[in-house]
Every structure is written in structure tokens, then in C-alpha cells.
Design an enzyme around this catalytic site. Structure first.
Site, PDB file in Angstrom:
ATOM      1  N   ASP A 101       0.828  -1.212   0.000  1.00  8.18           N
ATOM      2  CA  ASP A 101       0.000   0.000   0.000  1.00  8.18           C
ATOM      3  C   ASP A 101       0.861   1.260   0.000  1.00  8.18           C
ATOM      4  O   ASP A 101       2.070   1.219   0.295  1.00  8.18           O
ATOM      5  CB  ASP A 101      -0.888  -0.037   1.255  1.00  8.18           C
ATOM      6  CG  ASP A 101      -2.177   0.747   1.086  1.00  8.18           C
ATOM      7  OD1 ASP A 101      -2.308   1.499   0.102  1.00  8.18           O
ATOM      8  OD2 ASP A 101      -3.061   0.614   1.973  1.00  8.18           O
ATOM      9  N   ASP A 139     -10.649   1.990  -3.377  1.00 10.57           N
ATOM     10  CA  ASP A 139     -11.194   1.773  -2.037  1.00 10.57           C
ATOM     11  C   ASP A 139     -12.716   1.810  -2.063  1.00 10.57           C
ATOM     12  O   ASP A 139     -13.366   1.517  -1.060  1.00 10.57           O
ATOM     13  CB  ASP A 139     -10.689   2.859  -1.069  1.00 10.57           C
ATOM     14  CG  ASP A 139      -9.329   2.495  -0.498  1.00 10.57           C
ATOM     15  OD1 ASP A 139      -8.893   1.351  -0.699  1.00 10.57           O
ATOM     16  OD2 ASP A 139      -8.711   3.361   0.148  1.00 10.57           O
TER      17      ASP A 139
END
Ligand code: DGJ
Length: 729
Positions: A478, A548
């Protein structure tokens, strides 16, 4: 698939069976663009260019008053000698001038495709797949050469381009601009298409007619970004999904970029893509080389769909690498939306148990397992397990997951450091910063200075130990903020503007080492969802967390937009909880499954809390997914109905041999008293008979493509249906 050189006229013809790219060295000095498009057989390519003296267009060739660089369609133009359009490069010499005179010096034609050192690139597995032309332009006063690389692929309508600057002179120069490619089309009758967005709303389509002057997209965030993808396309006015000409360019790079189009007064269109020249200066010392990232250029005479399928083939098989490139990806469960930071070994085990019952294959432990991280305020950089949450460590949990017949995966955010971390306390200068200036936080974190070799080395060793510490077979990598105060504590003042690019080189070096050391690990990149969904990251990690935003309706747009360039096998897509965490929408499990199944299927919710009916739907969904996953992952994608244009979306996947297909149809909102609707399929063999959904009825391919299938009339929002299509012998 040769590259032909006609010495008399100074013309290069790069071609395969379907595409031609022609360029000419005009006056034996200036590489000029002649043509790129459908394959042509030319007897008179030297007659393509027209010359005319234009008022206010200066000439560098006093004997040829008709000639001006200002009107020449140049392949790699400079500013300062008469071309007033956007230059492809600019150097500043030691006398403070930016005037250079690079002219054709020599060329070489190579079998195959050379590697780009330290950068990701499109590769070949065998030299017979491609041929490469290297044109060298030299400024003899500076002693610097620019090599222009052109590779044409044999089986794909792809040309890749890049440039390298080689300094054989004596005085250091500064590179202020160095695009990977520049190309002048002979007219301006185009629309342009690009993919824009923001966090949770990535890669929306925008198509507009070109206007005179410059139009561009870029990123100065230190990442390719959620906001603009490093891609744009020129489309003929009649181009749609199936028809018309489309020219797409994409940059194999994950940092700051610029893609620009300039329509000049004589209706030519200059297209370029490369590192964003804004805030970039590279000091090139004698003996040094600078290599630009690579641009992938795709030509399609079969509309946008044709362009996408070519990008998909190249990115999937000649940019992505590693064990997983040609493998079906495991169905995963990720605990992020199920638990956020608040989990214990016990509830993770419970989640694993519930997932195992549903035959999910991989359990991924997301953020919050290390340091003392119970929220996003601390511990990035301290990659040691939080014993309070996981008393038996990562190994304990990983072993447990394995006893359930599942694989174990781990989230990391290695490029970052929290001010509240042991790492930061020990090495406060290891982050990007400018001495004496504020260090701006974003999500309470700073970015490690990957332009520093010692930081890269530390990361490689730390992560190597971490990945060895437990049975890890998947890593989610990430990156949750963009760059500010871009500066490095170790670079001298004259090299500070190199920091952002050096960071990317550092990151690529780390990823190269780790992926080489851990070939069995499936790496998925992520940057707050799809903030770094680009070909550069795909070279190291064959899939990316798309967004997301896991809402099924929103995902239709995001996945549709992403598919313009990227193959679905590179997209992570999860079924999540309702009301959805990002938009609060409640959609039925079937709709969520059908959307997530259209890419790499995963789950991101507490599956144990699903009702019995929902669990049954999940089991059936996974069964169907397994049946058609090969088709979804490796088939050709045809987009049928766009979520940007109405309340319905449809796309289909067709096997290479056209024997099998699957159609995904979605209705986001019901229409009152709707008309009868038919969905026209694509990509099938017209004369082949196909059976629909294992039913009684059989259709010819042309019947399904010209007359179509009847769409159900359903009085419900968030409806989806998957049609399976199988060839009859
Ligand atoms: C952003 C990612 O996109 C999410 O999936 C999740 O991993 C969080 N970061 C964790 O902090």
C-alpha cells in the site's frame, strides 16, 4: 515484421502485418513523422511531406527557404531553433543557454527489444517477437547523443518508444525536459480521451474534441495518481467501441508524468508523454546516461475496444511478469472493511474459519498488525508484530490459516514512516523533506526517502526478514499519501530536483529485488485503492487494488474506466458489506458478487454475519467464478453498455478460440414501463453455433451479434445476470 531503411530518401518503415510507422530524416538531419496507422505499401513515401515558407516561421536551412522546423512534423523536437510548439526535450548547458542542435548521426536496427536499465518496460520473450530501431542524434558541440528507441511488435499493433541521453562531452548539463515520445499527426480532427478521478472515484472517462493550443493531463503528486492516469488517446470523430481509429499512449512509469496534445496553427496535432517536466531537473555529468521511461503506443482501427484489447494483451503478457502472470488468482478475503484496526487473533481466526467454509482460498491480514498501531496515527516503519493483537505472531496466524487449507497474505506500507515510530525517532532524516521547512503530514505520515540507497537497502532487508517470518504467499503493498516538500537530505543542491525521479528508481530497485527473492509471493499494489494503477507497478506486481470504493454500482464505472487500458486480471475487486462504507448504498449480494466476479474476486466483510441465503449465494458465486475464471482472466474483453451512459452496463469475455464466452449484464436502477431491449454481443465467430446458459436453445454467432439476446424486464434496482455461452460441436 522488419524495419526497412531506404537510404536514398532517408526513410524508415516499421511494419508488421497490420501496422505501419514511417519516418524520414529530412535534410539528413531532422527525424520527421510521415505516417502511423494501418499497414500501407508505399512507393512514394518521400512525397508525403509538403513544404512551404510561412511568415514568422524561421528556417535553419538557408538554402531551403521552404523549410522550417516550425512546420516540420518532428519526431523529437527541441525549442529554440524555430519550432515554437511544445518541445520534447530541453537541456541547459553550462553557459546558461538552452539552445542545442541535435541532428541525425546514425542508426541501428536490432532484433528483439533491449531492456531499460532500472526502469520497468514492455519486454519480449524471444527476439523474433519484435524489432527495434535506434536513431542517434548528436549535438557535436556538447558531445551529447540522444538515442531514440522505437520497437515494433510482430503480433500486436504496438510501438514502444523511449529516449536515452548519453553524455560523452566535457561539461555537465541539466536536463529540464525529456519526454518519452513526441509525435506530430498531420491533422487535428480528433477527440481526445483520458481517465480522470480522485480517491474512491478513479479512472472516469472524459472524451472531448481537441481545441487549438495545448491540452494536457499530468501528475505532480509523486505518484501516477488517482487524479489522472498516465494514458491518453486520440480518437477519430466516428470512433466508438467497435469502429474508428484510435491512437492510445500509456507511460510505463509510476511517478510524476505529463501527457499533452498541442493543436498548432496549421492543424497538426503534437502528442507527447513522459516525466512531468514541472519541478524536474536532472544533472547529466560527462560519462553519464539518462534513460526516460518507456511509452507504449497502440494503434487500433477497431475503435476503443480494439485499442483496449491490444493494451490488455501487451500489459498482461509482456509487462506483467512472474509466477502469477499466467496463473488464475486465488479468491481472497481481506479483513480491512470487516475489522479495520480492531482485531484480535481470535476474531481473525473466526473470520478464517467462516471464509474456509465458503471455500475462499487466501486470507489477507490488512493494516494494524504491527508496532502499536490501533489507528492511522502511528507505527509505519516498525514492521514488527503487535504481540497484544497477535500473541502467536504472524507465523501463528499464518500457520492457523494454512491448517484451514487456505494461504496467508499480509498488508504492508513500506514506503512510509509515521512520526510516532521507532524508525522515525532513530532516523528523522530518512524521510523526504527540505531542511528548515515544515514536514507536511498526510494521513499522519511521511514518505521515506527512497532516493537514498541506504534507505532502500534497509527496506529490502527488513521486508526480506518479514516475508521469511511467516508462511506468506501474498503481499498487499500500500501507499497512502502523495509527496510534499520533495527534497533529500543527501543530495547536493543542484540535484534536489532529481529527488522525485530518484525515488521512483529506488522503489523499482526495491521491488525488483523483493520480487526476485520471493517469486512465490503474489504481490498486489495499492495506493489508497487505485492511486498508482499504472504499467510501471504492473511490471513488478501483476495486480492492483482497483479502488477503495467497493460499492457495486460505483465499481461498474471504476472497473469499466480501468478496463480502457488495463486487463481485468490486473484488477482486484471485492464483495463488501452493506450499507457500503463509501457511499452508504445497500445492494443485494448477487449484484455485489457479479461486479466483483468481473475481475479478481475477493471478499472484504465479515462473511460469518451473512444470512444463510447470502452464504449460499456466495458459495454458488464462487463455484461459477471458478468455472469461468479462466475466461475472465485471459479472454478478450468486449464492453457492450457503458455505465457512463445510462442505467445499464454490460461487458463480455470471449476465449481466444471463440469457443466460450460469458456476458455480464447489470441494471443499476429499474425503469418504469421499460421498452423491450436486446443486447448485441461481440467477438463471437459468426458461423459458430452457441448454446446459451446450458439451455435448450442454440444460436449462431452472427445471430447473437446482429440480433442479440433478449434482456430481462425486471422491476428491481441493482439487478445483474451472467450469461454463459458455449460453442456447440
Ligand atoms: C488503503 C487501502 O486502499 C485499503 O484497502 C486499506 O488497506 C487501508 N489503506 C489500510 O490502511
Amino acid at each position: 515484421m522488419p524495419i526497412e531503411w531506404n537510404e536514398e530518401d532517408g526513410i524508415f518503415h516499421l511494419f508488421n502485418e497490420r501496422t505501419s510507422y514511417l519516418l524520414q530524416i529530412v535534410h539528413r538531419k531532422y527525424p520527421a513523422h510521415l505516417y502511423w496507422g494501418k499497414r500501407v505499401h508505399t512507393l512514394q513515401p518521400a512525397s508525403i511531406l509538403s513544404f512551404k515558407g510561412r511568415t514568422f516561421s524561421p528556417t535553419t536551412e538557408p538554402t531551403s527557404k521552404q523549410f522550417s522546423l516550425d512546420t516540420l512534423p518532428q519526431e523529437y523536437p527541441a525549442y529554440g531553433n524555430g519550432d515554437f510548439r511544445c518541445p520534447a526535450y530541453q537541456l541547459r548547458t553550462s553557459d546558461g543557454s538552452t539552445i542545442t542542435e541535435f541532428v541525425y548521426d546514425s542508426h541501428e536496427i536490432l532484433k528483439g527489444k533491449p531492456s531499460l536499465v532500472g526502469l520497468p518496460f514492455a519486454y519480449v520473450e524471444d527476439d523474433s517477437e519484435a524489432e527495434t530501431l535506434v536513431i542517434t542524434m548528436v549535438d557535436s558541440k556538447l558531445g551529447i547523443g540522444i538515442n531514440l528507441f522505437y520497437t515494433i511488435y510482430r503480433d500486436l499493433d504496438v510501438i514502444t518508444r523511449s529516449a536515452s541521453f548519453e553524455h560523452l562531452g566535457t561539461q555537465a548539463v541539466e536536463i529540464h525536459k525529456c519526454m518519452s515520445m513526441s509525435l506530430d499527426f498531420h491533422h487535428s480532427d480528433w477527440d481526445w480521451l483520458h481517465l480522470h478521478g480522485t480517491w474512491a472515484r478513479e479512472r472516469y472517462l472524459e472524451r472531448e474534441p481537441l481545441h487549438h493550443g495545448v491540452q494536457s493531463i499530468s501528475s505532480s503528486r509523486g505518484a501516477s495518481s488517482h487524479q489522472h492516469n498516465p494514458f491518453l488517446a486520440l480518437l477519430s470523430k466516428d470512433a466508438n467501441e467497435e469502429h474508428g481509429e484510435v491512437y492510445g499512449v500509456s507511460l510505463v512509469y509510476s511517478g510524476n508524468f505529463e501527457a499533452s496534445i498541442e493543436v498548432a496553427p496549421y492543424e497538426t496535432t503534437r502528442l507527447s508523454i513522459g516525466i512531468n517536466p514541472f519541478d524536474f531537473i536532472w544533472r547529466l555529468k560527462p560519462g553519464g546516461t539518462f534513460q526516460t521511461p518507456e511509452a507504449i503506443m497502440v494503434y487500433s482501427s477497431a475503435g476503443l475496444g480494439g485499442m483496449s484489447r491490444t493494451f490488455h494483451k501487451l500489459l498482461r503478457a509482456r509487462v506483467c511478469r512472474g509466477t502469477y502472470r499466467d496463473k488464475l488468482r486465488p479468491v481472497l478475503i481481506n479483513n480491512w472493511e470487516a475489522t479495520r484496526f480492531h482485531f484480535s487473533e481470535r476474531n481473525l481466526k473466526e473470520l478464517t474459519d467462516a471464509a474456509a467454509e465458503l471455500k475462499i482460498e487466501l486470507f489477507v491480514l490488512d493494516d494494524g498488525w504491527f508496532g502499536h498501531r490501533d489507528n492511522d496515527k502511528s507505527s509505519l516503519g516498525d514492521w514488527t508484530v503487535n504481540q497484544k493483537k497477535l500473541p502467536h505472531g504472524l507465523k501463528g496466524l499464518g500457520d492457523y490459516v494454512q491448517t484451514k487449507g487456505m494461504k496467508f497474505g499480509l498488508w504492508v506500507e513500506p514506503e512510509m514512516v509515521s512520526p510516532d515510530s521507532d524508525l522515525y525517532r532513530k532516523h528523522p532524516d530518512w524521510c523526504l523533506h527540505v531542511r528548515g521547512r515544515n514536514r507536511t503530514l498526510s494521513r499522519n505520515q511521511l514518505i521515506l526517502d527512497l532516493s537514498r540507497q541506504e534507505v532502500c537497502d534497509w527496506l529490502v532487508e527488513t521486508l526480506t526478514n518479514l516475508f521469511h517470518s511467516a508462511p506468506i504467499s501474498y503481499v498487499k503493498w500500500d501507499m497512502n499519501r502523495n509527496m510534499t516538500e520533495i527534497g533529500s537530505a543527501v543530495l547536493p543542491p543542484e540535484r534536489q530536483k532529481e529527488t522525485a525521479h530518484r525515488y521512483m528508481l529506488g522503489l523499482y530497485q526495491i521491488l525488483e529485488k523483493l520480487t526476485e527473492r520471493f517469486p512465490h509471493i503474489l504481490f498486489e499494489s495499492c495506493s489508497g485503492g487505485g492511486g498508482r494503477f499504472d504499467p510501471g507497478m504492473l511490471y513488478y506486481m501483476p495486480q492492483t487494488w482497483t479502488s477503495d470504493n467497493t460499492d457495486a454500482v460505483e465499481r461498474l464505472k471504476i472497473q469499466y474506466g480501468t478496463s480502457i487500458v488495463y486487463p481485468v486480471i490486473t484488477m482486484g475487486a471485492h464483495v463488501s458489506d452493506v450499507p457500503n462504507h463509501q457511499v452508504g448504498r445497500i445492494t443485494p449480494i448477487q449484484m455485489r458478487l457479479s461486479v466483483a466476479m468481473a475481475a479478481n474476486l475477493g471478499f472484504e466483510l465479515n462473511v460469518d454475519k451473512l444470512s444463510t441465503e447470502e452464504k449460499l449465494a456466495v458459495q454458488k458465486g464462487i463455484q461459477l467464478y471458478r468455472k469461468i475464471q479462466g475466461l475472465i482472466s485471459f479472454g478478450d474483453l468486449y464492453r457492450l453498455l457503458s455505465p457512463f451512459e445510462g442505467l445499464e452496463t454490460a461487458w463480455m469475455y470471449v476465449a481466444d478460440n471463440q469457443k466460450q464466452a460469458a456476458v455480464f449484464y447489470y441494471q443499476t436502477l429499474a425503469t418504469p414501463n421499460p421498452p423491450f431491449r436486446r443486447l448485441l454481443l461481440r467477438g463471437l465467430h459468426p458461423k459458430q453455433k452457441y448454446r446459451l446458459n446450458n439451455g435448450e436453445t442454440v444460436f449462431y454467432g452472427d445471430e447473437l451479434m446482429k440480433i442479440g439476446v433478449t434482456l430481462p424486464l425486471v422491476k428491481t434496482d441493482f439487478f445483474s445476470e451472467i450469461f454463459e455461452i458455449q460453442a456447440e460441436n
